[in-house]
Design an enzyme around this catalytic site. Sequence first.
Site, PDB file in Angstrom:
ATOM      1  N   ASP A  47      24.035  46.915  23.388  1.00 18.81           N
ATOM      2  CA  ASP A  47      25.146  47.718  22.880  1.00 18.81           C
ATOM      3  C   ASP A  47      25.611  48.677  23.975  1.00 18.81           C
ATOM      4  O   ASP A  47      24.813  49.453  24.501  1.00 18.81           O
ATOM      5  CB  ASP A  47      24.673  48.488  21.641  1.00 18.81           C
ATOM      6  CG  ASP A  47      25.641  49.571  21.208  1.00 18.81           C
ATOM      7  OD1 ASP A  47      26.852  49.393  21.443  1.00 18.81           O
ATOM      8  OD2 ASP A  47      25.178  50.573  20.633  1.00 18.81           O
TER       9      ASP A  47
ATOM     10  N   ASP B  17      29.189  29.090  19.790  1.00 19.03           N
ATOM     11  CA  ASP B  17      28.560  28.647  18.554  1.00 19.03           C
ATOM     12  C   ASP B  17      29.673  28.486  17.532  1.00 19.03           C
ATOM     13  O   ASP B  17      30.367  29.451  17.200  1.00 19.03           O
ATOM     14  CB  ASP B  17      27.548  29.702  18.084  1.00 19.03           C
ATOM     15  CG  ASP B  17      26.495  29.127  17.152  1.00 19.03           C
ATOM     16  OD1 ASP B  17      26.807  28.156  16.442  1.00 19.03           O
ATOM     17  OD2 ASP B  17      25.369  29.654  17.133  1.00 19.03           O
TER      18      ASP B  17
ATOM     19  N   ASP C  92      27.126  24.420  14.415  1.00 22.53           N
ATOM     20  CA  ASP C  92      26.262  24.879  13.335  1.00 22.53           C
ATOM     21  C   ASP C  92      26.417  24.007  12.095  1.00 22.53           C
ATOM     22  O   ASP C  92      27.536  23.634  11.723  1.00 22.53           O
ATOM     23  CB  ASP C  92      26.625  26.337  13.000  1.00 22.53           C
ATOM     24  CG  ASP C  92      25.815  26.901  11.867  1.00 22.53           C
ATOM     25  OD1 ASP C  92      24.646  27.233  12.098  1.00 22.53           O
ATOM     26  OD2 ASP C  92      26.359  27.006  10.745  1.00 22.53           O
TER      27      ASP C  92
ATOM     28  N   GLU D  26      23.399  21.041  15.156  1.00 15.33           N
ATOM     29  CA  GLU D  26      22.274  21.450  14.312  1.00 15.33           C
ATOM     30  C   GLU D  26      22.156  20.426  13.186  1.00 15.33           C
ATOM     31  O   GLU D  26      23.018  20.344  12.314  1.00 15.33           O
ATOM     32  CB  GLU D  26      22.511  22.848  13.738  1.00 15.33           C
ATOM     33  CG  GLU D  26      21.357  23.334  12.878  1.00 15.33           C
ATOM     34  CD  GLU D  26      21.672  24.615  12.125  1.00 15.33           C
ATOM     35  OE1 GLU D  26      20.748  25.416  11.944  1.00 15.33           O
ATOM     36  OE2 GLU D  26      22.841  24.801  11.718  1.00 15.33           O
TER      37      GLU D  26
ATOM     38  N   HIS E 227      17.594  32.071  16.712  1.00 16.66           N
ATOM     39  CA  HIS E 227      17.954  33.143  15.785  1.00 16.66           C
ATOM     40  C   HIS E 227      17.530  32.870  14.351  1.00 16.66           C
ATOM     41  O   HIS E 227      17.537  33.781  13.519  1.00 16.66           O
ATOM     42  CB  HIS E 227      19.467  33.364  15.830  1.00 16.66           C
ATOM     43  CG  HIS E 227      20.249  32.169  15.372  1.00 16.66           C
ATOM     44  ND1 HIS E 227      20.312  31.001  16.103  1.00 16.66           N
ATOM     45  CD2 HIS E 227      20.985  31.951  14.251  1.00 16.66           C
ATOM     46  CE1 HIS E 227      21.054  30.121  15.459  1.00 16.66           C
ATOM     47  NE2 HIS E 227      21.471  30.666  14.325  1.00 16.66           N
ATOM     48  N   ASP E 228      17.145  31.624  14.051  1.00 18.28           N
ATOM     49  CA  ASP E 228      16.739  31.248  12.696  1.00 18.28           C
ATOM     50  C   ASP E 228      15.234  31.034  12.559  1.00 18.28           C
ATOM     51  O   ASP E 228      14.758  30.691  11.468  1.00 18.28           O
ATOM     52  CB  ASP E 228      17.442  29.951  12.269  1.00 18.28           C
ATOM     53  CG  ASP E 228      18.885  30.179  11.870  1.00 18.28           C
ATOM     54  OD1 ASP E 228      19.230  31.317  11.509  1.00 18.28           O
ATOM     55  OD2 ASP E 228      19.666  29.204  11.911  1.00 18.28           O
TER      56      ASP E 228
END
Length: 563
Positions: A21, A98, A199, A256, A331-332
């Site tokens: 950030d 993505d 995705d 995916e 991330h999953d």
Amino acid sequence: MNKKWWKESVVYQIYPISFLDTNGDGIGDLRGIEAKLDYLKDLGVDVIWICPIYQSPNHDNGYDISDYQAIMKEFGTMEDFDRLLEQAHARGLKIMMDLVLNHTSDEHPWFIESRASKDNPKRDFYVWRKGKNGAPPNNWESYFSGSVWEYDDATDEYYLHLYSKHQPDLNWENPKVVECMHQMVEWWLKKGVDGFRLDAIAHIAKTVGLPDGPNPEHLPTVRAYELFSNLENVHTLLRNLHEQVLFHYDIMTVGETSGIGPEEALCYVGEDRGELNMVFQFEHMQIDALSGGSGKWDVRPWNLLELKKVIGHWQAVLHERGWNANYWCNHDQPRSVSRFGDDRNYRVESAKMLATFMHTLEGTPYIYQGEEIGMTNIAFKSIDDYRDVETVNFYQEQIRKGVPEGRIMEAIWKKSRDNARTPMQWNSSEEAGFTSGTPWIKVNPNYPMINVEKALRDPDSIWHYYKKLIALRKKHEVIVYGKYKLLLAEHPEIYAYTRTLGDVCLLVILNFLGGEPEFKLPTEIHQERGELLICNYPVKDEEELSRTFRLRPYEARVYLLSH
């Protein structure tokens, strides 16, 4: 041997909200990614995969897109993205977007129009059905628990959502939807992006008629994934996308695709298919999950022999016919060192061993942010500290069933997607150097010990080991294109294999557990000498390859054998 740049690349995945950030709002942004391009270049990666940065109300961390051709304001502006793309390309780095083609946000203008009335021109952009006797149209269960159907009062119909109710599925049987999505994909390609991770791509086609799933127990909802996953029409739609759009650009594509083995994967990635370059397979992600019950949340001890079987099958079937995408976490998924290594007693050693494995298999290796410094799972004490919609839904569902909270939290500590989503740990300053404000999700409290700044200073760190692995892959073609052959197939602790290309042979020896098993060189390995390319422990007499030696906990050795 069909050589391609994307086969020879190493991909680094960025989850932007948690990366860096730069404006103090507690949310990672595009300028944060730009600020770390030199860091990634130094590591040696070639491609940066960025999770969704499109305009989104953020019910599922950006995977609910309300405008495909705009940037979420929290991440920055389209000008920020254009500069990031330019700066990445100037360093020889490629950017892979993505892209979510299965569904949009319920705040996308298409859906707002679609739900406005039954005769709206956009009505058929989504999947709408009448209910049956006051119940949903069928018994399919969402990936995020509960029915896939959400009732809409205004039009007295239900819309389909395989994920959150805020993520209505697009109707890919509508040619206008296909046309709009093709135009959007080409818009990004003309902008100069270098590829797409697609995705939930396996779900864009559903079984004709949307029938009930098998339901012997007459439950209100059932997991009928075979009725909306990997259907034949998915391949028709992907071939059309490739022929009409993707074929005209030298890009990288990865899909995916859960629920398939390597034979089915060839339908997506076969070199004669004209669909995708590679897919993410999930079979190795299931080896610690009980079948039935609550799916991934019911954890069982994983078994090395099962891992060998799964990986070996994919390596064998796809060799010279398709291509693998190799990963431990994303991330999953939970953090790999916490899931498959030992993050308490041998964090550094097991993280290096796991990295050795992924970077010496045939296929493109993927590194998830923080993996290169050995970031670990998080165990928040309260569900209030979790942000993942899947995790929160699971918690609430289990509470309603009367499951003790302690048992629920144990499952969440092991498998929640938020394990991978805590902020990147850059240094030992407050909030790990991620933000000057309050982070959107709490930082893992172990950041003073585990952070990039500390790793860069230590020549024996996990980070420097990753850098060496990547460099070796670029130097030795056998690591990219060599044929895989399993050794010691029944050994419960040692995973050993060779990679062979012409007269060059690579020998990989990995101790996957915390014991000290004896390694005996199989009789089919005739070479008495080998160059030790890399090891995660100090080794004496580096040129010697003994026929018998004892491995240390989580030890990894890679030899280039002489002829």
